[in-house]
Design a protein around this motif. Sequence first.
Motif, mmCIF file in Angstrom:
data_model
loop_
_atom_site.group_PDB
_atom_site.id
_atom_site.type_symbol
_atom_site.label_atom_id
_atom_site.label_comp_id
_atom_site.label_asym_id
_atom_site.label_seq_id
_atom_site.Cartn_x
_atom_site.Cartn_y
_atom_site.Cartn_z
ATOM 1 N N ASP A 160 0.797 -1.229 0.000
ATOM 2 C CA ASP A 160 0.000 0.000 0.000
ATOM 3 C C ASP A 160 0.831 1.280 0.000
ATOM 4 O OD1 ASP A 160 -2.404 -1.461 0.040
ATOM 5 O OD2 ASP A 160 -2.199 -1.736 2.209
ATOM 6 N N GLU A 161 2.015 1.245 0.608
ATOM 7 C CA GLU A 161 2.875 2.435 0.657
ATOM 8 C C GLU A 161 4.312 2.005 0.892
ATOM 9 O OE1 GLU A 161 1.419 4.795 3.875
ATOM 10 O OE2 GLU A 161 1.984 3.345 5.392
ATOM 11 N N ARG A 162 5.236 2.896 0.558
ATOM 12 C CA ARG A 162 6.633 2.529 0.773
ATOM 13 C C ARG A 162 6.863 2.315 2.263
ATOM 14 N NH1 ARG A 162 6.392 7.820 0.284
ATOM 15 N NH2 ARG A 162 7.636 9.103 1.679
ATOM 16 N N PHE A 163 7.740 1.374 2.560
ATOM 17 C CA PHE A 163 8.024 1.000 3.940
ATOM 18 C C PHE A 163 9.224 1.800 4.442
ATOM 19 C CE2 PHE A 163 10.720 -1.495 6.768
ATOM 20 C CZ PHE A 163 9.838 -1.750 7.808
ATOM 21 N N ALA A 164 9.177 2.244 5.709
ATOM 22 C CA ALA A 164 10.302 2.954 6.317
ATOM 23 C C ALA A 164 10.479 2.490 7.759
ATOM 24 C CB ALA A 164 10.073 4.452 6.287
ATOM 25 N N GLY A 211 6.345 1.279 -8.812
ATOM 26 C CA GLY A 211 5.330 2.327 -8.882
ATOM 27 C C GLY A 211 5.194 3.166 -7.623
ATOM 28 N N GLN A 212 5.757 2.725 -6.504
ATOM 29 C CA GLN A 212 5.648 3.523 -5.281
ATOM 30 C C GLN A 212 6.589 4.715 -5.341
ATOM 31 O OE1 GLN A 212 6.355 0.714 -2.059
ATOM 32 N NE2 GLN A 212 4.161 0.251 -1.926
ATOM 33 N N GLY A 213 6.149 5.816 -4.722
ATOM 34 C CA GLY A 213 6.973 7.014 -4.719
ATOM 35 C C GLY A 213 6.455 8.031 -3.730
ATOM 36 N N VAL A 246 10.587 11.311 -5.403
ATOM 37 C CA VAL A 246 11.358 10.100 -5.662
ATOM 38 C C VAL A 246 10.379 8.968 -5.969
ATOM 39 C CG1 VAL A 246 13.096 8.514 -4.726
ATOM 40 C CG2 VAL A 246 13.127 10.932 -4.055
ATOM 41 N N ARG A 247 10.740 8.125 -6.941
ATOM 42 C CA ARG A 247 9.823 7.069 -7.379
ATOM 43 C C ARG A 247 10.602 5.837 -7.839
ATOM 44 N NH1 ARG A 247 5.027 7.172 -7.703
ATOM 45 N NH2 ARG A 247 4.850 9.423 -7.540
ATOM 46 N N ASN A 248 9.992 4.680 -7.627
ATOM 47 C CA ASN A 248 10.524 3.429 -8.187
ATOM 48 C C ASN A 248 9.844 3.214 -9.538
ATOM 49 O OD1 ASN A 248 11.141 0.857 -9.003
ATOM 50 N ND2 ASN A 248 10.410 -0.165 -7.161
ATOM 51 N N PRO A 279 11.465 -4.461 -6.825
ATOM 52 C CA PRO A 279 11.524 -3.673 -5.594
ATOM 53 C C PRO A 279 12.872 -2.960 -5.468
ATOM 54 C CG PRO A 279 10.723 -5.888 -5.140
ATOM 55 C CD PRO A 279 11.233 -5.880 -6.557
ATOM 56 N N VAL A 280 12.872 -1.869 -4.722
ATOM 57 C CA VAL A 280 14.082 -1.096 -4.463
ATOM 58 C C VAL A 280 14.266 -0.993 -2.955
ATOM 59 C CG1 VAL A 280 15.190 1.167 -4.700
ATOM 60 C CG2 VAL A 280 13.832 0.245 -6.582
#
Length: 164
Positions: free
Chosen positions: A44-48, A67-69, A125-127, A132-133
């Motif tokens: 659902d969203e980038r992980f941190a 596609g996450q950014g 910033v976007r993948n 995955p990045v």
Amino acid sequence: MFAVPENTVAPLPADQRSRHPVRTALSFAADRAAWRNLLRYDPDERFAALVDTVDGHEVWLLSWLPGQGTEIHDHGDTTGAFTVVSGQLDETVHAGGAAVRDRPGVHHVRAGQSRVFGPGYVHEVRNPGPDPVVSVHVYQDGGRTVRSVTRSATCAGTATPSGT
């Protein structure tokens, strides 16, 4: 070739807070054992996740699925850097809130490469890829500050913080 007299080279200060954030990011990116157990992927969203606070730097691990950014944002008064561990991130730098698309403003940051930011630096910033990045982000003098920025029609495209 020329020689530099030793008395003209300033010794490194003992206070490691003067260490550049990109050095910290590169060091942690290379030390996978320090963060391997924290790595997650969120559809659902980038992980941190906060990895460590060392020498005045907050070190964060982020993962980005395809596609996450981020939205357009700045980091307030914080200085920092990010290093891509695996994959590629595309960073679009904005000048005065307007995208720099007709000049070099999009940076393709690949594994092992870093980007630096400071006060007044507006970017997103976007993948863009199919994989995955993983990236390591370091924040100095203010912690992980991320402020959304909007382009105000009344300000002819200047960046104005929309919140903290």
